[in-house]
Scaffold this motif. Structure first.
Motif, mmCIF file in Angstrom:
data_model
loop_
_atom_site.group_PDB
_atom_site.id
_atom_site.type_symbol
_atom_site.label_atom_id
_atom_site.label_comp_id
_atom_site.label_asym_id
_atom_site.label_seq_id
_atom_site.Cartn_x
_atom_site.Cartn_y
_atom_site.Cartn_z
ATOM 1 N N ILE A 82 0.832 -1.209 0.000
ATOM 2 C CA ILE A 82 0.000 0.000 0.000
ATOM 3 C C ILE A 82 0.862 1.252 0.000
ATOM 4 O O ILE A 82 0.615 2.211 -0.750
ATOM 5 C CB ILE A 82 -0.942 -0.018 1.227
ATOM 6 N N MET A 83 1.899 1.283 0.839
ATOM 7 C CA MET A 83 2.773 2.450 0.869
ATOM 8 C C MET A 83 3.561 2.579 -0.432
ATOM 9 O O MET A 83 3.810 3.688 -0.917
ATOM 10 C CB MET A 83 3.730 2.348 2.053
ATOM 11 N N TRP A 84 3.933 1.458 -1.033
ATOM 12 C CA TRP A 84 4.670 1.477 -2.303
ATOM 13 C C TRP A 84 3.797 2.040 -3.430
ATOM 14 O O TRP A 84 4.196 2.970 -4.134
ATOM 15 C CB TRP A 84 5.147 0.059 -2.607
ATOM 16 N N GLN A 85 2.592 1.511 -3.562
ATOM 17 C CA GLN A 85 1.719 1.940 -4.652
ATOM 18 C C GLN A 85 1.000 3.253 -4.339
ATOM 19 O O GLN A 85 0.853 4.122 -5.200
ATOM 20 C CB GLN A 85 0.682 0.846 -4.938
ATOM 21 N N GLY A 86 0.542 3.420 -3.089
ATOM 22 C CA GLY A 86 -0.210 4.619 -2.733
ATOM 23 C C GLY A 86 0.625 5.878 -2.701
ATOM 24 O O GLY A 86 0.098 6.991 -2.816
ATOM 25 N N SER A 87 1.942 5.746 -2.535
ATOM 26 C CA SER A 87 2.804 6.930 -2.457
ATOM 27 C C SER A 87 3.318 7.368 -3.829
ATOM 28 O O SER A 87 4.121 8.304 -3.906
ATOM 29 C CB SER A 87 3.991 6.655 -1.532
ATOM 30 N N ILE A 88 2.876 6.724 -4.899
ATOM 31 C CA ILE A 88 3.346 7.104 -6.240
ATOM 32 C C ILE A 88 3.065 8.582 -6.542
ATOM 33 O O ILE A 88 3.945 9.279 -7.080
ATOM 34 C CB ILE A 88 2.723 6.178 -7.309
ATOM 35 N N PRO A 89 1.877 9.133 -6.199
ATOM 36 C CA PRO A 89 1.656 10.563 -6.477
ATOM 37 C C PRO A 89 2.283 11.502 -5.455
ATOM 38 O O PRO A 89 2.171 12.728 -5.600
ATOM 39 C CB PRO A 89 0.125 10.684 -6.466
ATOM 40 N N ALA A 90 2.936 10.982 -4.413
ATOM 41 C CA ALA A 90 3.539 11.839 -3.387
ATOM 42 C C ALA A 90 4.833 12.458 -3.904
ATOM 43 O O ALA A 90 5.327 12.116 -4.985
ATOM 44 C CB ALA A 90 3.784 11.039 -2.113
ATOM 45 N N ASP A 91 5.391 13.370 -3.109
ATOM 46 C CA ASP A 91 6.625 14.056 -3.483
ATOM 47 C C ASP A 91 7.834 13.280 -2.968
ATOM 48 O O ASP A 91 7.813 12.743 -1.863
ATOM 49 C CB ASP A 91 6.637 15.467 -2.904
ATOM 50 N N GLY A 92 8.875 13.265 -3.759
ATOM 51 C CA GLY A 92 10.097 12.587 -3.352
ATOM 52 C C GLY A 92 10.719 11.850 -4.513
ATOM 53 O O GLY A 92 10.022 11.410 -5.445
ATOM 54 N N SER A 149 13.067 9.086 -4.070
ATOM 55 C CA SER A 149 13.138 7.668 -3.759
ATOM 56 C C SER A 149 11.812 7.183 -3.177
ATOM 57 O O SER A 149 10.952 7.979 -2.770
ATOM 58 C CB SER A 149 14.258 7.396 -2.757
ATOM 59 N N LEU A 150 11.654 5.864 -3.113
ATOM 60 C CA LEU A 150 10.461 5.273 -2.525
ATOM 61 C C LEU A 150 10.334 5.658 -1.061
ATOM 62 O O LEU A 150 9.227 5.960 -0.579
ATOM 63 C CB LEU A 150 10.509 3.748 -2.679
ATOM 64 N N ALA A 151 11.446 5.680 -0.327
ATOM 65 C CA ALA A 151 11.407 6.038 1.096
ATOM 66 C C ALA A 151 10.916 7.471 1.282
ATOM 67 O O ALA A 151 10.108 7.755 2.177
ATOM 68 C CB ALA A 151 12.788 5.863 1.715
ATOM 69 N N GLU A 152 11.389 8.402 0.436
ATOM 70 C CA GLU A 152 10.963 9.798 0.552
ATOM 71 C C GLU A 152 9.476 9.940 0.233
ATOM 72 O O GLU A 152 8.747 10.674 0.917
ATOM 73 C CB GLU A 152 11.797 10.677 -0.384
ATOM 74 N N ARG A 153 9.012 9.243 -0.818
ATOM 75 C CA ARG A 153 7.599 9.335 -1.176
ATOM 76 C C ARG A 153 6.714 8.727 -0.090
ATOM 77 O O ARG A 153 5.652 9.258 0.236
ATOM 78 C CB ARG A 153 7.353 8.636 -2.517
ATOM 79 N N ALA A 154 7.159 7.605 0.465
ATOM 80 C CA ALA A 154 6.380 6.966 1.521
ATOM 81 C C ALA A 154 6.286 7.857 2.749
ATOM 82 O O ALA A 154 5.215 7.982 3.365
ATOM 83 C CB ALA A 154 7.006 5.621 1.886
ATOM 84 N N ARG A 155 7.391 8.514 3.107
ATOM 85 C CA ARG A 155 7.366 9.419 4.260
ATOM 86 C C ARG A 155 6.446 10.609 4.001
ATOM 87 O O ARG A 155 5.668 11.021 4.864
ATOM 88 C CB ARG A 155 8.786 9.899 4.566
ATOM 89 N N ASP A 156 6.528 11.160 2.796
ATOM 90 C CA ASP A 156 5.667 12.288 2.447
ATOM 91 C C ASP A 156 4.191 11.877 2.458
ATOM 92 O O ASP A 156 3.334 12.606 2.971
ATOM 93 C CB ASP A 156 6.054 12.823 1.067
ATOM 94 N N ALA A 157 3.891 10.689 1.906
ATOM 95 C CA ALA A 157 2.506 10.210 1.889
ATOM 96 C C ALA A 157 1.982 9.992 3.305
ATOM 97 O O ALA A 157 0.833 10.323 3.618
ATOM 98 C CB ALA A 157 2.417 8.912 1.080
#
Length: 590
Positions: free
Chosen positions: A105-115, A117-125
């Motif tokens: 969920i964090m991998w796919q749901g954070s795709i529209p987030a900012d960042g 790397s995956l870690a940055e997008r997940a944290r932002d999401a």
């Protein structure tokens, strides 16, 4: 000489071991996986087709800028299938499903987030999701689509994993068919007339799955009784189901649609959709950034939230004709609460009224004229125009109102919260607390009693004071504590129910007329200049209060505009500020 039936009846009861038996339930390979029979592979494939079809339909509906649901659905489908073959305890399976699901969920749901790397997008999401929670608690508006993406991915994982697990655990076709069809139909109901081919594919796969699992369950019973049967029966049931489903869909596709549809079926679908419809208002407030088409083109019923979404592009296509004595504004909804990202409508009372029912008390104000307007919408619609001042409609309607403002005021403890009350309400509460303090101070051994530490008083003492001092435009209700002492005053301003929106109980068809009786102001400038500022309390409560967060620069600017224009009366001040705002340059690109 025996018949075939006799041979079956004479079988020895209990499981019979057979080399050609398809389902080897007890065979294990090292510690996790069982041997997978061909029947389960067919179930797995049909279930996957149904899940992919639902995900495809959701993607076609374009619910905002969502990442694709298919990876999450497919991974949940595979994970649940593998778990169904595992001999691990159920609790361990569920914990693993939760952990794997959270990661996906964090991998796919954070795709529209900012960042980057995956870690940055997940944290932002994650941060944006918790900011969304705060907005939800405070009653604000959120235009952030990232929390919606996370929630959609969560729902996708739970649906794919849960439906697959239930199907293999229960070997029952009803769980996937009912649950997935509800999701598919709810999605398609927001896009009437579009993407029905996804429903046809779903029906074909669903009928095939139903036939296949029914045959598998029957074969399991035969296995348990030692009954011999053709091993190709499971495969035949699936192919026959596919053929039958294709024939049904083909007939349905080419068969003419008969109108009107069954009212009982419409009612049943309305009951099924009721939980979704109940969430529409909070969803429009908290998921305002999600693009979703509702209603009947430009005459759909407005959402309870009007957000700032950038430039407005109007077309030249007419939506309705209105026959009226006066040219008037025709709002579709009244919004009573302002947030930093838009406006919110918060109706307190909803009534269902028959045709030609008076929707509010006839106003006695000067400068208003009662008129009748004929509205001819050019599309099917439920909307009644104009919102906020409809006295009567010649059709059955649902009307929404705001109740007068209510204040819940404590009669003991700190008085700091009383400062934000309207002047007359604050004066009444202070006078009441002073009087109750004096009564308490007369008791023996009362000690030093102040407004901040005064004790609660009995109901009769409070009622006696309020009966002599209560203003005419306030109503009071007492809130008692466990000991029967008055803890709070619930004060409500006596005033009219203010209408914020009206819809038809049954949609009116395009080109059909409905009539609306309303009131319009015919007051001229000279009348408005002389109107003064002696406003009723219910007007002051709702329309003349300012939020504590209002920047001081706004107040200073308003004072400067009024002073420069030499405005004295309220009407002149309004005109001065109106002229100033009309001269401003602004951009709709937000």
């Amino acid at each position: 000489m025996s018949t075939v039936a006799g041979t079956i009846d004479q079988q020895t009861p209990g499981p019979v071991r057979s080399e050609d038996r398809e389902s080897i339930r007890t065979a294990k390979v090292p510690w996790i996986l069982e041997v997978v029979p061909i029947g389960d592979w067919i179930t797995f494939a049909l279930l996957g087709l149904m899940l992919v079809t639902v995900g495809w339909a959701v993607q076609l509906a374009k619910w905002g800028d969502l990442p694709s649901l298919l990876p999450t659905l497919i991974l949940g489908w595979i994970a649940a299938f593998l778990a169904s073959r595992s001999s691990m305890p159920l609790v361990i399976k569920l914990l693993l499903a939760a952990a794997i699901g959270f990661a996906i969920i964090m991998w796919q749901g954070s795709i529209p987030a900012d960042g980057v790397s995956l870690a940055e997008r997940a944290r932002d999401a994650w941060d944006r999701f918790w900011a969304w929670i705060v907005v939800a608690k405070e009653g604000g508006i959120s235009t952030d689509s990232v929390p919606f993406a996370l929630m959609f991915m969560t729902a996708s994982w739970i649906t794919a994993y849960g439906v697959t697990a239930l199907t293999f655990r229960l070997r029952n076709p009803w769980a996937p068919i009912v649950l997935l069809s509800l999701g598919l139909m709810s999605n398609l109901s927001f896009r009437p007339g579009q993407y029905e081919y996804t429903f046809f594919i779903f029906i074909i796969a669903g009928i095939a799955l139903f036939a296949h699992l029914t045959a598998i369950r029957r074969m399991d019973r035969w296995d348990a009784r030692g009954v011999k049967y053709p091993r190709s029966l499971g495969w035949m049931s699936m192919t026959d189901g596919l053929l039958f489903g294709t024939i049904v869909v083909a007939i349905t596709f080419f068969f003419p649609v008969i109108e009107p549809r069954s009212s009982s079926l419409d009612g049943a679908w309305g009951v099924l959709k009721a939980p979704v419809d109940a969430l529409q208002n909070p969803a429009s407030r908290l998921l305002a950034g999600v693009k979703a088409q509702r209603g009947s083109g430009g005459l759909g019923v407005p959402d309870s939230v009007l957000t700032f979404k950038g430039a407005i592009h109007l077309t030249d296509e007419p939506l309705a004709w209105v026959i009226s004595r006066y040219s008037t504004m025709l709002p579709g909804r009244v919004y009573d609460t302002y947030a930093s990202t838009g406006w919110i409508a918060t109706p307190d009372v909803v009534t269902t009224d028959a045709a030609d029912t008076e929707l509010f008390e006839e106003p006695m104000d000067l400068g208003r004229e009662r008129i009748q307007q004929l509205v001819q919408p050019l599309v099917n619609t439920e909307l009644v125009l104009p919102a906020g001042g409809i006295y009567e409609v010649n059709r059955a309607v649902v009307a929404e109102y705001l109740e007068p403002v209510t204040y819940r005021v404590p009669l003991s403890g700190s008085v700091g919260s009383l400062a934000s009350l309207p002047d007359d309400v604050r004066d009444l509460v202070f006078d009441t607390r002073f009087a109750l303090r004096d009564v308490a101070a007369e008791e023996p051994d009362a000690g030093d009693i102040t407004l901040n530490n005064q004790p609660l008083m009995p109901q009769q003492t409070v009622v006696s004071y309020l009966q002599e001092n209560m203003p005419l435009d306030l109503e009071v209700r007492l809130e008692m504590d466990a000991a029967g002492l008055v803890e709070n005053l619930i004060l409500t301003r006596v005033g009219p129910l203010e209408q914020v929106g009206v819809t038809l109980q049954r949609p009116v068809e395009a080109e059909h007329l409905y009539s609306v009786t309303t009131y319009v102001s015919i007051a001229e400038d000279v009348d408005l200049k002389e109107s003064g500022d002696n406003y009723p309390g219910w007007v002051k409560d709702r329309y003349l209060t300012l939020p504590g967060t209002l920047p001081v620069e706004v107040k200073l600017l308003a004072s400067e505009i009024v002073r420069s224009a030499g405005a004295v009366t309220p009407f002149e001040k309004v005109q001065a500020i109106k002229s100033f705002l009309q001269g401003q340059v602004y951009s709709q690109e937000i």
